[in-house]
Scaffold this motif. Structure first.
Motif, PDB file in Angstrom:
ATOM      1  N   MET A 141     -25.214 -12.926   7.575  1.00 41.81           N
ATOM      2  CA  MET A 141     -26.137 -13.565   6.645  1.00 41.81           C
ATOM      3  C   MET A 141     -26.974 -14.600   7.383  1.00 41.81           C
ATOM      4  SD  MET A 141     -25.052 -15.239   3.043  1.00 41.81           S
ATOM      5  CE  MET A 141     -23.924 -16.360   3.810  1.00 41.81           C
ATOM      6  N   VAL A 142     -28.260 -14.575   7.161  1.00 43.26           N
ATOM      7  CA  VAL A 142     -29.159 -15.500   7.851  1.00 43.26           C
ATOM      8  C   VAL A 142     -29.657 -16.561   6.890  1.00 43.26           C
ATOM      9  CG1 VAL A 142     -29.860 -13.822   9.572  1.00 43.26           C
ATOM     10  CG2 VAL A 142     -31.105 -13.942   7.418  1.00 43.26           C
ATOM     11  N   GLY A 143     -30.274 -17.605   7.450  1.00 40.16           N
ATOM     12  CA  GLY A 143     -30.615 -18.781   6.659  1.00 40.16           C
ATOM     13  C   GLY A 143     -31.909 -18.687   5.888  1.00 40.16           C
ATOM     14  N   ILE A 144     -32.731 -17.667   6.183  1.00 37.91           N
ATOM     15  CA  ILE A 144     -34.040 -17.600   5.548  1.00 37.91           C
ATOM     16  C   ILE A 144     -33.923 -16.998   4.150  1.00 37.91           C
ATOM     17  CG2 ILE A 144     -36.332 -16.557   5.675  1.00 37.91           C
ATOM     18  CD1 ILE A 144     -36.015 -16.542   8.721  1.00 37.91           C
ATOM     19  N   ILE A 145     -34.542 -17.628   3.188  1.00 35.89           N
ATOM     20  CA  ILE A 145     -34.656 -17.076   1.837  1.00 35.89           C
ATOM     21  C   ILE A 145     -36.115 -16.687   1.653  1.00 35.89           C
ATOM     22  CG2 ILE A 145     -34.485 -17.573  -0.623  1.00 35.89           C
ATOM     23  CD1 ILE A 145     -32.230 -19.497  -0.005  1.00 35.89           C
ATOM     24  N   ASN A 146     -36.373 -15.377   1.519  1.00 35.18           N
ATOM     25  CA  ASN A 146     -37.760 -14.918   1.442  1.00 35.18           C
ATOM     26  C   ASN A 146     -38.253 -14.859   0.000  1.00 35.18           C
ATOM     27  OD1 ASN A 146     -36.855 -12.423   0.307  1.00 35.18           O
ATOM     28  ND2 ASN A 146     -36.417 -11.648   2.365  1.00 35.18           N
ATOM     29  N   ASP A 147     -39.527 -14.488  -0.153  1.00 30.64           N
ATOM     30  CA  ASP A 147     -40.147 -14.456  -1.487  1.00 30.64           C
ATOM     31  C   ASP A 147     -39.429 -13.491  -2.417  1.00 30.64           C
ATOM     32  OD1 ASP A 147     -41.995 -16.319  -0.717  1.00 30.64           O
ATOM     33  OD2 ASP A 147     -43.582 -14.874  -0.269  1.00 30.64           O
ATOM     34  N   ASN A 148     -38.981 -12.361  -1.875  1.00 31.64           N
ATOM     35  CA  ASN A 148     -38.281 -11.370  -2.691  1.00 31.64           C
ATOM     36  C   ASN A 148     -36.963 -11.932  -3.203  1.00 31.64           C
ATOM     37  OD1 ASN A 148     -38.160  -8.704  -3.804  1.00 31.64           O
ATOM     38  ND2 ASN A 148     -36.606  -8.190  -2.278  1.00 31.64           N
ATOM     39  N   VAL A 166     -36.344 -15.079  -3.784  1.00 30.63           N
ATOM     40  CA  VAL A 166     -36.675 -16.075  -4.809  1.00 30.63           C
ATOM     41  C   VAL A 166     -36.912 -15.396  -6.154  1.00 30.63           C
ATOM     42  CG1 VAL A 166     -38.368 -17.792  -5.564  1.00 30.63           C
ATOM     43  CG2 VAL A 166     -37.600 -17.766  -3.183  1.00 30.63           C
ATOM     44  N   LYS A 167     -37.666 -14.286  -6.146  1.00 34.42           N
ATOM     45  CA  LYS A 167     -37.957 -13.565  -7.395  1.00 34.42           C
ATOM     46  C   LYS A 167     -36.676 -13.025  -8.031  1.00 34.42           C
ATOM     47  CE  LYS A 167     -42.683 -12.161  -6.188  1.00 34.42           C
ATOM     48  NZ  LYS A 167     -43.570 -11.034  -5.850  1.00 34.42           N
ATOM     49  N   LYS A 168     -35.798 -12.454  -7.189  1.00 30.70           N
ATOM     50  CA  LYS A 168     -34.543 -11.905  -7.716  1.00 30.70           C
ATOM     51  C   LYS A 168     -33.663 -13.003  -8.310  1.00 30.70           C
ATOM     52  CE  LYS A 168     -34.149  -7.788  -4.770  1.00 30.70           C
ATOM     53  NZ  LYS A 168     -33.390  -7.117  -3.687  1.00 30.70           N
ATOM     54  N   LEU A 169     -33.636 -14.140  -7.635  1.00 30.97           N
ATOM     55  CA  LEU A 169     -32.803 -15.249  -8.116  1.00 30.97           C
ATOM     56  C   LEU A 169     -33.355 -15.846  -9.400  1.00 30.97           C
ATOM     57  CD1 LEU A 169     -32.030 -16.832  -4.653  1.00 30.97           C
ATOM     58  CD2 LEU A 169     -30.329 -15.869  -6.227  1.00 30.97           C
ATOM     59  N   GLU A 170     -34.664 -15.946  -9.489  1.00 31.36           N
ATOM     60  CA  GLU A 170     -35.278 -16.428 -10.737  1.00 31.36           C
ATOM     61  C   GLU A 170     -34.957 -15.481 -11.884  1.00 31.36           C
ATOM     62  OE1 GLU A 170     -39.233 -18.905  -9.258  1.00 31.36           O
ATOM     63  OE2 GLU A 170     -39.347 -16.722  -9.392  1.00 31.36           O
ATOM     64  N   ALA A 171     -34.987 -14.173 -11.592  1.00 34.96           N
ATOM     65  CA  ALA A 171     -34.668 -13.173 -12.624  1.00 34.96           C
ATOM     66  C   ALA A 171     -33.199 -13.277 -13.029  1.00 34.96           C
ATOM     67  CB  ALA A 171     -34.974 -11.769 -12.109  1.00 34.96           C
ATOM     68  N   SER A 172     -32.305 -13.511 -12.054  1.00 35.58           N
ATOM     69  CA  SER A 172     -30.872 -13.647 -12.355  1.00 35.58           C
ATOM     70  C   SER A 172     -30.612 -14.853 -13.247  1.00 35.58           C
ATOM     71  CB  SER A 172     -30.054 -13.785 -11.064  1.00 35.58           C
ATOM     72  OG  SER A 172     -30.091 -12.598 -10.310  1.00 35.58           O
ATOM     73  N   LEU A 173     -31.224 -15.979 -12.914  1.00 41.24           N
ATOM     74  CA  LEU A 173     -31.035 -17.187 -13.717  1.00 41.24           C
ATOM     75  C   LEU A 173     -31.542 -16.968 -15.144  1.00 41.24           C
ATOM     76  CD1 LEU A 173     -30.231 -20.153 -13.976  1.00 41.24           C
ATOM     77  CD2 LEU A 173     -32.498 -20.771 -13.103  1.00 41.24           C
ATOM     78  N   LYS A 174     -32.687 -16.318 -15.271  1.00 42.29           N
ATOM     79  CA  LYS A 174     -33.247 -16.030 -16.597  1.00 42.29           C
ATOM     80  C   LYS A 174     -32.297 -15.134 -17.399  1.00 42.29           C
ATOM     81  CE  LYS A 174     -37.364 -14.108 -18.869  1.00 42.29           C
ATOM     82  NZ  LYS A 174     -38.687 -13.494 -18.646  1.00 42.29           N
ATOM     83  N   GLU A 175     -31.753 -14.107 -16.730  1.00 41.39           N
ATOM     84  CA  GLU A 175     -30.828 -13.183 -17.394  1.00 41.39           C
ATOM     85  C   GLU A 175     -29.570 -13.907 -17.870  1.00 41.39           C
ATOM     86  OE1 GLU A 175     -28.091  -9.217 -16.403  1.00 41.39           O
ATOM     87  OE2 GLU A 175     -29.132 -10.290 -14.791  1.00 41.39           O
ATOM     88  N   ILE A 216     -39.106 -24.530  -4.010  1.00 40.93           N
ATOM     89  CA  ILE A 216     -38.022 -23.755  -4.632  1.00 40.93           C
ATOM     90  C   ILE A 216     -37.026 -23.309  -3.573  1.00 40.93           C
ATOM     91  CG2 ILE A 216     -37.496 -21.569  -5.785  1.00 40.93           C
ATOM     92  CD1 ILE A 216     -39.930 -21.915  -7.481  1.00 40.93           C
ATOM     93  N   ARG A 217     -37.529 -22.930  -2.385  1.00 39.05           N
ATOM     94  CA  ARG A 217     -36.624 -22.514  -1.306  1.00 39.05           C
ATOM     95  C   ARG A 217     -35.680 -23.652  -0.918  1.00 39.05           C
ATOM     96  NH1 ARG A 217     -41.300 -19.903   0.165  1.00 39.05           N
ATOM     97  NH2 ARG A 217     -41.156 -17.641   0.405  1.00 39.05           N
ATOM     98  N   GLU A 218     -36.226 -24.843  -0.817  1.00 43.92           N
ATOM     99  CA  GLU A 218     -35.394 -25.998  -0.470  1.00 43.92           C
ATOM    100  C   GLU A 218     -34.351 -26.264  -1.560  1.00 43.92           C
ATOM    101  OE1 GLU A 218     -38.268 -28.845   2.245  1.00 43.92           O
ATOM    102  OE2 GLU A 218     -38.651 -28.722   0.081  1.00 43.92           O
ATOM    103  N   THR A 219     -34.774 -26.094  -2.806  1.00 42.17           N
ATOM    104  CA  THR A 219     -33.842 -26.254  -3.926  1.00 42.17           C
ATOM    105  C   THR A 219     -32.723 -25.229  -3.834  1.00 42.17           C
ATOM    106  OG1 THR A 219     -35.588 -27.099  -5.376  1.00 42.17           O
ATOM    107  CG2 THR A 219     -33.619 -26.213  -6.449  1.00 42.17           C
ATOM    108  N   LEU A 220     -33.078 -23.978  -3.514  1.00 45.60           N
ATOM    109  CA  LEU A 220     -32.081 -22.915  -3.406  1.00 45.60           C
ATOM    110  C   LEU A 220     -31.093 -23.191  -2.276  1.00 45.60           C
ATOM    111  CD1 LEU A 220     -34.356 -19.799  -4.041  1.00 45.60           C
ATOM    112  CD2 LEU A 220     -32.557 -20.661  -5.540  1.00 45.60           C
ATOM    113  N   LEU A 221     -31.592 -23.634  -1.135  1.00 46.82           N
ATOM    114  CA  LEU A 221     -30.704 -23.941  -0.012  1.00 46.82           C
ATOM    115  C   LEU A 221     -29.769 -25.104  -0.358  1.00 46.82           C
ATOM    116  CD1 LEU A 221     -33.133 -23.487   3.021  1.00 46.82           C
ATOM    117  CD2 LEU A 221     -31.125 -22.103   2.483  1.00 46.82           C
ATOM    118  N   LYS A 222     -30.294 -26.064  -1.106  1.00 47.94           N
ATOM    119  CA  LYS A 222     -29.467 -27.186  -1.559  1.00 47.94           C
ATOM    120  C   LYS A 222     -28.371 -26.684  -2.494  1.00 47.94           C
ATOM    121  CE  LYS A 222     -28.816 -31.661  -1.376  1.00 47.94           C
ATOM    122  NZ  LYS A 222     -28.519 -32.344  -0.100  1.00 47.94           N
ATOM    123  N   CYS A 223     -28.737 -25.750  -3.385  1.00 49.45           N
ATOM    124  CA  CYS A 223     -27.751 -25.147  -4.298  1.00 49.45           C
ATOM    125  C   CYS A 223     -26.673 -24.411  -3.509  1.00 49.45           C
ATOM    126  CB  CYS A 223     -28.441 -24.171  -5.255  1.00 49.45           C
ATOM    127  SG  CYS A 223     -29.421 -24.950  -6.552  1.00 49.45           S
TER     128      CYS A 223
END
Length: 419
Positions: free
Chosen positions: A298-305, A307-316, A360-367
């Motif tokens: 697993m690598v440290g980069i969170i890409n745009d894709n 972010v979209k998947k995670l936003e969709a998961s949180l919404k679901e 948002i990426r920084e927020t995700l890494l903090k999470c």
């Protein structure tokens, strides 16, 4: 955090997958597992032998079955028994809303009518004509309503169960299907008893009398008295509804438990936990599928894709647990409080909002850091789960906690309103 993402050899990884799977599924009761023991053992056997392609195939098939499993629930009962209200309560649809089962009308149903769950089209509640409205014997009645299409039957009554309903249950049992007797409107019975006998009112004594009264028809025809579930469609958190859901989950095939657990109302902490555990298993299986085929850590980069998947998961998750914007607005109206008051006590609505000092990426890494800190690093050593799987766990935990906070808020506000 780099040290916890070290890369083991493939053999070590497979053994880690096997041991982590053993440990993970020990956390769940058999009746709450979304994989059958047969499927779990098949995956473990292939991991032991190093047949990774077979593991991937088994997981693919299992996940597709879980995602697409149909659930058809037959509900029968005579007019006035609260059958339609019960169907609406299970679907979390209010009477009078679009697509609600009509209530308070004389039954004219001559054939089964399906009502889809608003969020899960694979879940259908079938309103069957009461056997008392037909001239058919139980066996012919079941053929007429196409009994083979249903996973189980719920027989609803508002007084005692009648002979023909007990005989219907016997016919259902002979055809290897499960049935459940539901005695509805017990809240109204209790209210009437309390109003008529305020000095001698004993809640548990009245409930036992209702159970005993329901048992009479079974004793009359010398049938073993089945478990009878007392419910109120006005508040499915009370009486025997939680016991009913536990029983349904225990009796269902494993691949159908997930869809039932997700579709149930989040009206008790136990129901919220059941739903959470089901989703945790689903996330874990998705991650395991990714893990068995992974060639890179697993690598440290969170890409745009991502972010979209995670936003969709949180919404679901927010929708599934009733903490989405529409549900919050409806709850605020019910409790007669500003919606902002509810939003202020929970975390998920603003979790991924853009902040001036943080992307948002920084927020995700903090999470992610927060999740790993709380869980002692990775959930399963050696698993190459992508970071978004761990973030899904984190989002699920936050939303679950929000749902419990709102449940307590609802209880306290309704208590104040009743005084």
């Amino acid at each position: 955090m780099g040290g916890i993402f070290s890369s083991p050899s493939h053999n070590e990884q497979h053994q880690n997958l096997l041991s982590s799977m053993d440990e993970y599924f020990k956390n769940f009761k058999t009746e709450n597992k979304i994989l059958s023991e047969e499927t779990i053992n098949l995956i473990k056997s292939n991991l032991e032998k190093g047949y990774i392609d077979n593991v991937s195939t088994v997981l693919d098939k299992a996940l597709k079955e879980i995602d697409s499993a149909p659930l058809n629930i037959a509900v029968t009962g005579e007019s006035g028994t609260g059958k339609s209200s019960f169907i609406n309560a299970l679907r979390e649809v209010r009477c009078g809303e679009e697509n609600a089962a009509p209530t308070g009308v004389v039954e004219t149903t001559k054939k089964p009518i399906p009502y889809e769950h608003p969020r899960f089209p694979n879940v259908k509640f079938w309103d069957l004509p009461g056997i008392g409205t037909t001239n058919f014997q139980p066996q012919y009645y079941l053929q007429r309503v196409k009994f083979v299409e249903y996973d189980f039957f719920i027989i609803v009554s508002v007084t005692r169960f009648k002979d023909n309903e007990a005989q219907l249950a016997t016919a259902i049992k002979s055809m290897k299907k499960n049935f459940y007797f539901v005695r509805s409107k017990v809240d109204i019975d209790l209210q009437n008893e309390q109003r008529n006998k305020p000095k001698n009112f004993e809640r548990e004594e009245i409930l036992q009398q209702i159970r005993d009264n329901c048992s009479l028809c079974f004793e009359k025809i010398k049938m073993d008295v089945p478990q009878i579930f007392l419910v109120s469609s006005n508040d499915v958190s009370k009486y025997d509804f939680p016991t009913l859901t536990d029983t349904l989950l225990k009796d269902l095939p494993a691949q159908k438990r997930h869809i039932l657990m997700l579709s149930l109302p989040s009206v008790t902490e136990e129901a919220i936990e059941i739903k959470r555990n089901s989703l945790r298993q689903k996330i874990w299986l998705d991650a395991l599928k990714a893990g068995v085929l992974a060639t890179l850590p697993m690598v440290g980069i969170i890409n745009d894709n991502d972010v979209k998947k995670l936003e969709a998961s949180l919404k679901e998750y927010r929708v599934l647990f009733g903490v989405d914007d529409i549900s919050l607005q409806n709850l605020a109206e019910d409790l007669q409080v500003p919606v902002e008051q509810l939003q202020a006590i929970i975390e998920s609505p603003t979790l991924l909002e853009k902040k001036e000092d943080k992307s948002i990426r920084e927020t995700l890494l903090k999470c992610l850091e927060k999740f790993c800190s709380a869980n002692g690093g990775l959930l399963a050593t050696g698993l190459y789960f992508r970071k978004n799987f761990y973030l899904q766990y984190h989002f699920l935990d936050i939303v679950t906690n929000d749902a419990k906070i709102l449940l307590k808020k609802t209880f306290s506000e309704k208590k104040l309103m009743s005084h």
